[in-house]
Enzyme design. Sequence first.
Site, PDB file in Angstrom:
ATOM      1  N   GLN A 104      24.194 -19.910 -52.714  1.00 33.12           N
ATOM      2  CA  GLN A 104      22.778 -20.246 -52.824  1.00 33.12           C
ATOM      3  C   GLN A 104      22.196 -19.606 -54.081  1.00 33.12           C
ATOM      4  O   GLN A 104      22.405 -18.416 -54.339  1.00 33.12           O
ATOM      5  CB  GLN A 104      22.022 -19.731 -51.597  1.00 33.12           C
ATOM      6  CG  GLN A 104      20.558 -20.166 -51.565  1.00 33.12           C
ATOM      7  CD  GLN A 104      19.814 -19.563 -50.388  1.00 33.12           C
ATOM      8  OE1 GLN A 104      19.396 -18.411 -50.441  1.00 33.12           O
ATOM      9  NE2 GLN A 104      19.650 -20.346 -49.325  1.00 33.12           N
ATOM     10  N   TYR A 174      10.068 -18.126 -51.382  1.00 31.53           N
ATOM     11  CA  TYR A 174      10.599 -17.789 -52.695  1.00 31.53           C
ATOM     12  C   TYR A 174       9.958 -18.690 -53.758  1.00 31.53           C
ATOM     13  O   TYR A 174       9.081 -19.486 -53.450  1.00 31.53           O
ATOM     14  CB  TYR A 174      12.120 -17.884 -52.691  1.00 31.53           C
ATOM     15  CG  TYR A 174      12.753 -16.848 -51.792  1.00 31.53           C
ATOM     16  CD1 TYR A 174      12.615 -15.483 -52.056  1.00 31.53           C
ATOM     17  CD2 TYR A 174      13.482 -17.215 -50.657  1.00 31.53           C
ATOM     18  CE1 TYR A 174      13.179 -14.522 -51.229  1.00 31.53           C
ATOM     19  CE2 TYR A 174      14.055 -16.260 -49.826  1.00 31.53           C
ATOM     20  CZ  TYR A 174      13.895 -14.922 -50.110  1.00 31.53           C
ATOM     21  OH  TYR A 174      14.448 -13.968 -49.295  1.00 31.53           O
ATOM     22  N   ARG A 222      17.751 -26.077 -49.613  1.00 32.48           N
ATOM     23  CA  ARG A 222      17.217 -25.494 -48.371  1.00 32.48           C
ATOM     24  C   ARG A 222      15.701 -25.558 -48.431  1.00 32.48           C
ATOM     25  O   ARG A 222      15.087 -25.163 -49.430  1.00 32.48           O
ATOM     26  CB  ARG A 222      17.687 -24.054 -48.182  1.00 32.48           C
ATOM     27  CG  ARG A 222      17.215 -23.463 -46.856  1.00 32.48           C
ATOM     28  CD  ARG A 222      17.952 -22.200 -46.459  1.00 32.48           C
ATOM     29  NE  ARG A 222      18.479 -22.339 -45.109  1.00 32.48           N
ATOM     30  CZ  ARG A 222      18.768 -21.313 -44.316  1.00 32.48           C
ATOM     31  NH1 ARG A 222      18.588 -20.073 -44.736  1.00 32.48           N
ATOM     32  NH2 ARG A 222      19.240 -21.515 -43.106  1.00 32.48           N
ATOM     33  N   GLY A 318      23.691 -18.407 -38.691  1.00 34.71           N
ATOM     34  CA  GLY A 318      23.522 -17.253 -39.553  1.00 34.71           C
ATOM     35  C   GLY A 318      23.863 -15.979 -38.812  1.00 34.71           C
ATOM     36  O   GLY A 318      24.967 -15.456 -38.880  1.00 34.71           O
ATOM     37  N   ARG A 319      22.905 -15.492 -38.045  1.00 38.60           N
ATOM     38  CA  ARG A 319      23.117 -14.247 -37.300  1.00 38.60           C
ATOM     39  C   ARG A 319      24.262 -14.368 -36.294  1.00 38.60           C
ATOM     40  O   ARG A 319      24.927 -13.373 -35.990  1.00 38.60           O
ATOM     41  CB  ARG A 319      21.815 -13.862 -36.598  1.00 38.60           C
ATOM     42  CG  ARG A 319      20.695 -13.460 -37.563  1.00 38.60           C
ATOM     43  CD  ARG A 319      19.347 -13.438 -36.882  1.00 38.60           C
ATOM     44  NE  ARG A 319      19.015 -14.760 -36.361  1.00 38.60           N
ATOM     45  CZ  ARG A 319      18.025 -14.979 -35.495  1.00 38.60           C
ATOM     46  NH1 ARG A 319      17.312 -13.969 -35.048  1.00 38.60           N
ATOM     47  NH2 ARG A 319      17.772 -16.188 -35.078  1.00 38.60           N
ATOM     48  N   CYS A 342      24.782 -14.040 -30.222  1.00 41.86           N
ATOM     49  CA  CYS A 342      23.644 -13.359 -30.845  1.00 41.86           C
ATOM     50  C   CYS A 342      22.482 -13.323 -29.857  1.00 41.86           C
ATOM     51  O   CYS A 342      22.197 -14.312 -29.175  1.00 41.86           O
ATOM     52  CB  CYS A 342      23.250 -14.109 -32.110  1.00 41.86           C
ATOM     53  SG  CYS A 342      21.711 -13.542 -32.866  1.00 41.86           S
ATOM     54  N   CYS A 345      17.897 -10.170 -31.650  1.00 42.94           N
ATOM     55  CA  CYS A 345      17.090  -8.942 -31.632  1.00 42.94           C
ATOM     56  C   CYS A 345      16.566  -8.598 -33.023  1.00 42.94           C
ATOM     57  O   CYS A 345      15.548  -7.909 -33.157  1.00 42.94           O
ATOM     58  CB  CYS A 345      17.910  -7.788 -31.071  1.00 42.94           C
ATOM     59  SG  CYS A 345      19.322  -7.291 -32.104  1.00 42.94           S
ATOM     60  N   CYS A 349      20.646  -6.794 -38.404  1.00 42.65           N
ATOM     61  CA  CYS A 349      20.752  -7.739 -39.524  1.00 42.65           C
ATOM     62  C   CYS A 349      19.476  -7.712 -40.366  1.00 42.65           C
ATOM     63  O   CYS A 349      19.481  -7.246 -41.503  1.00 42.65           O
ATOM     64  CB  CYS A 349      21.062  -9.138 -39.006  1.00 42.65           C
ATOM     65  SG  CYS A 349      19.961  -9.739 -37.695  1.00 42.65           S
ATOM     66  N   CYS A 362      25.037  -4.915 -36.571  1.00 39.15           N
ATOM     67  CA  CYS A 362      24.762  -5.831 -35.464  1.00 39.15           C
ATOM     68  C   CYS A 362      24.771  -5.070 -34.147  1.00 39.15           C
ATOM     69  O   CYS A 362      25.691  -4.291 -33.876  1.00 39.15           O
ATOM     70  CB  CYS A 362      25.799  -6.953 -35.434  1.00 39.15           C
ATOM     71  SG  CYS A 362      25.535  -8.154 -34.104  1.00 39.15           S
TER      72      CYS A 362
END
Length: 379
Positions: A104, A174, A222, A318-319, A342, A345, A349, A362
């Site tokens: 990215q 961004y 994205r 992702g997480r 996951c 929480c 991360c 994690c």
Amino acid sequence: MGKFNSLFQPLEVRRCTIPNRIVMTPMGTNFAENTGEMSFLHIDYYEQRAQGGAGLIIVENACVDYPAGSNGTTQLRLDLDSYIPRMFKLTETIHKHDTKIAVQLNHAGASAVAERINMQPVSASDLPNKKGGAIPRPLTKDEIYSIVENYAKAAKRAQIAGFDAVEIHCGHSYLISQFLSPLTNNRTDEFGGSYENRARFASLILKAVREAVGPFFPILIRISADEFLPGGNTLEDTLQLLEYFQEEADIIDVSCGLVDSIQYQIDANYLKDGWRTYLATAVKEKFNKPVITVGNIRDPKVANEIVESEQADFIGLGRQFVADPQWPLKVKEGRLDEIRKCISCNIGCSGHRIGLNRPIRCTINPSVNEGEAYKNQKV
């Protein structure tokens, strides 16, 4: 694989065949070197996710314009040729596992922290990108065109480094997002006001990147499809904006939220699996392009149903990939009871990285960097 067959079908994009529909989405780690170079710890981290069966890994955001565009304490960089060799080591390593890999590309804009970059952050306008944020300096037209060129140069470096694709980050508060959003863009020139004008910066970047990488190299974008803030872009607004800059994109990675609606961008734990998928479906239906959906997707049954029913083409994790790098492999082999799901929480991360400037950890994965090695420890 059985009932999860839809998740493990290949899909060809331009001349790149992605072996399955499971994508590791970009997520900062603070594993890079202080220089912005890819570390060997970093390479090991991504290799574990390739070994775990990811079809496509999108490496976390790399800076295209240092220092003004820098995000985070130890962010990857692709603004100079000197970063190519270590990136090539990464792509070589990942390709050994038949996984495709993208990176990215990003400019932080007003999300940059003045104390880290030692200058006033820049943006579309002098509007902060969050409540209480620093006042940025509006970019001049010459600077805008220079940044466009920097995106194109970084994309070419990524191609040389062996990446299979690049993703241009147009969301999450961004710089490109700051041009797209009326909350951060009050310009009165050709880069502000109407949908076409607010999308002009993104359009210029996508065209420049395509020219740099040629016709056969996949480009992803994205987006924050809905900003979930009063006065911000809604899904309907984003569908209008996309008309002006989606042409060169081959896959659209559909996220949502800005910094001030971060509970939707980095999903709160009360949001159900796949709750954002309606956003990806709307983009897919309008533009007839492959889309990635994201958002608290942990349950393989939910993931498979999304792909099987053609609500989205790819499932972005992702997480979940931090919590369990072997999620795809365990699903494919029917070892569902072994999956570490996951729990959203956001402590190890997001909290470690954003709040404390530490490398990610994690809560439920005792060894983010060492895979299953902890199982060999004797008590």
